[in-house]
Write an enzyme that holds these catalytic residues in place. Structure first.
Site, PDB file in Angstrom:
ATOM      1  N   HIS A 111      -3.637  -5.273   1.044  1.00 41.06           N
ATOM      2  CA  HIS A 111      -3.396  -5.732   2.412  1.00 41.06           C
ATOM      3  C   HIS A 111      -3.916  -7.164   2.552  1.00 41.06           C
ATOM      4  CE1 HIS A 111      -2.322  -1.763   3.928  1.00 41.06           C
ATOM      5  NE2 HIS A 111      -3.407  -1.259   3.395  1.00 41.06           N
ATOM      6  N   CYS A 149       0.838  -1.206   0.000  1.00 40.53           N
ATOM      7  CA  CYS A 149       0.000   0.000   0.000  1.00 40.53           C
ATOM      8  C   CYS A 149       0.872   1.254   0.000  1.00 40.53           C
ATOM      9  CB  CYS A 149      -0.982  -0.025   1.167  1.00 40.53           C
ATOM     10  SG  CYS A 149      -2.391   1.082   0.928  1.00 40.53           S
TER      11      CYS A 149
END
Length: 511
Positions: A434, A342
């Site tokens: 994630h 991310c």
């Protein structure tokens, strides 16, 4: 008819509210009770995306798993994601609605949300036999009581009995229990049913005289004494602290399958979010995970992970100031593995255009991946599924940055081979997803690649199941409640509310 309910409050932050809430949920569902978790307002950088695309705290997602129900925005209607010491992004019913300073939030916005929070709780109580609510911080934060929507504010609005958890390992637990009670208004004290001691070491019989005196002083019972246990691998709520207590297994105690261990260094960037992504690595036998903040700590690492962050540009500046950026560039040139997740993925790119999060405009990234990132006001919230390294992988996305990949290899693709996310150049990988490392087959394939690039004779275990380990840990939490709490008395609280006639302990909350 509404189902039963209970609010688990704490004498302090990190007293064990999340653990106890999850444990009660797991104990109840094993008794055949249809139960759901709830937290009216959560402040955390560790978040999760529900199947309907709503962002909630990871602690509530973990508690939902403990209750064996699907997570929902109803379970955490207000989520605050800190962007600095003074301001947070406000996520309402799973969607971001803006940034507010602490003064702006507590000065009016918070109180206006009470109806929303109560409505969500009542909707859950209409669908479940019981709802176990988690408080935040301490219910005796008298400076915030007027606008409280997560502790006594929600307890009084919904007539919930309150159980206060205290961490005896810190010391001062009796004073904390008494002081918490004595600082509540009479109407709030009527709902404070009793106490639960957490993290006790030693012979409970030596504690019992103190518990008896506490009951004499307050008129309230202690509902259990939970022993201290190592390695309770649950998701951390507070993303501002660096801790490996969220790891599913204490990896240093687990022997490797191959001849070598694999050392993973996680850069503890500012505003680190979803550092629970590395829990699955720590669950692998022979994988040693540690958080680092100095360049020299990367020297012996076989894999460096750049985790998510709520401040991508701030993290980039921090890496440069500490010499970590130069160390990462050297690693990449030497073909040594680096993984960005991310915000960490965005940092590895060539350029970042950010007029949303930091408002810094155009900023050069580390240039390790051919990626350009542009921040959009609309946040991406998704639960994607794909393939990587020949294995099934799934995850969740929470980001404002949109990546344009201009070269390298795709990292995650669909079942037709079309790139879905991420990028790879040599031994540098990046992805917005994630939770991808929780996929057992993909994690093993990735670790084999890392070991080969690092020159380590490390072999992933063939039988490590992250999902099974998580279930074991949740069962351990349920066992703690079942074996060390007065479960009959707890059920009476949940079903019937706080006992009548609880005495008032002066002085009460200041007028």
């Amino acid at each position: 008819m509404s189902g039963g309910g209970l609010l688990v409050a704490g004498t302090t932050s990190d007293a064990g509210k999340s653990v106890v809430t999850a444990g009660i949920c797991r104990w109840l569902v094993r008794q055949g009770v249809k139960v759901a978790p709830f937290k009216g307002q959560n402040m955390s950088l560790n978040s999760f995306v529900t199947r309907e695309g709503a962002e909630i705290g990871r602690a509530q997602a973990m508690q939902a798993q403990a209750a064996r129900v699907e997570p929902s925005a109803l379970m955490n209607p207000v989520l605050l994601k800190p962007g600095s010491d003074r301001s947070s992004q406000v996520v309402l019913m799973g969607k971001p609605v803006g940034e507010l300073s602490a003064r702006g939030y507590h000065g009016g916005r918070q109180a206006a949300l009470l109806d929303t929070v109560v409505g969500c709780l009542e909707e859950l109580r209409g669908s479940y036999d019981a709802v176990i609510c988690e408080g935040a911080g301490s219910p005796a934060e008298i400076n915030l009581r007027r606008t409280d929507i997560v502790n006594m504010g929600i307890a009084r609005a919904a007539r919930l009995p309150v159980l206060v958890v205290g961490d005896i390992d810190r010391g001062g637990v009796f004073a904390s229990f008494f002081g918490t009670t004595a600082l509540l208004a009479p109407e709030d004290q009527e709902l404070l049913a009793g106490y639960l001691v957490n993290k006790f070491r030693g012979d409970v019989s030596l504690l019992e005289p103190g518990l008896d005196m506490l009951k004499d002083l307050t008129g309230r019972a202690t509902y259990g004494v939970l022993p201290f246990q190592h390695g309770l691998g649950i998701d951390e709520e507070d993303g501002l602290r660096v801790s490996l207590r969220g790891s599913v297994r204490e990896s240093q105690t687990t022997a490797p399958v191959g001849e070598d261990v694999l050392r993973v260094a996680v850069c503890a960037v500012p505003l680190m979010s979803n550092f629970t992504d590395v829990d699955a690595l720590a669950a692998e036998p022979g994988v040693v995970v540690r958080f680092v903040d100095r360049a020299e700590e990367l020297v012996d690492a076989d894999l460096v992970v750049l985790p998510g962050t709520r401040g991508t540009v701030k993290a980039l500046q921090w890496l440069r100031e500490r010499g970590l950026a130069d160390a990462l560039v050297r690693r990449a040139a030497e073909g040594r593995p680096v993984l960005g997740i991310c915000g960490g993925f965005q940092v590895l790119g060539e350029r970042i255009e950010d007029d949303v999060e930091s408002r810094a405009g155009a900023v050069d990234g580390l240039g390790l991946l051919p990626v350009r990132v542009r921040f959009e006001r609309e946040k991406t919230l998704a639960r994607p599924v794909g393939e990587a390294l020949g294995e099934h992988v799934e995850g969740y996305e929470i980001h404002h940055g949109v990546a344009e990949v201009t070269g390298g290899e795709g990292f995650i693709s669909d079942d037709h081979g079309h790139s879905l996310d991420g990028c790879r150049v040599g031994s540098v990988w990046g992805t917005h997803w994630h939770g991808s490392l929780e996929a057992d087959g993909f994690r093993r394939a990735f670790l084999r690649e890392v070991a080969a690039a690092a020159g380590r004779r490390f072999v992933p275990a063939t039988d490590t199941s992250f999902g099974a380990l998580r279930e074991e840990q949740l069962d351990r939490l349920g066992d703690l409640i079942e074996e060390h709490a007065d479960t009959d008395a707890l059920w009476r609280l949940i079903e019937s509310g706080a006992p009548s006639g609880l005495p008032f302990i002066p002085p009460g909350a200041p007028a």
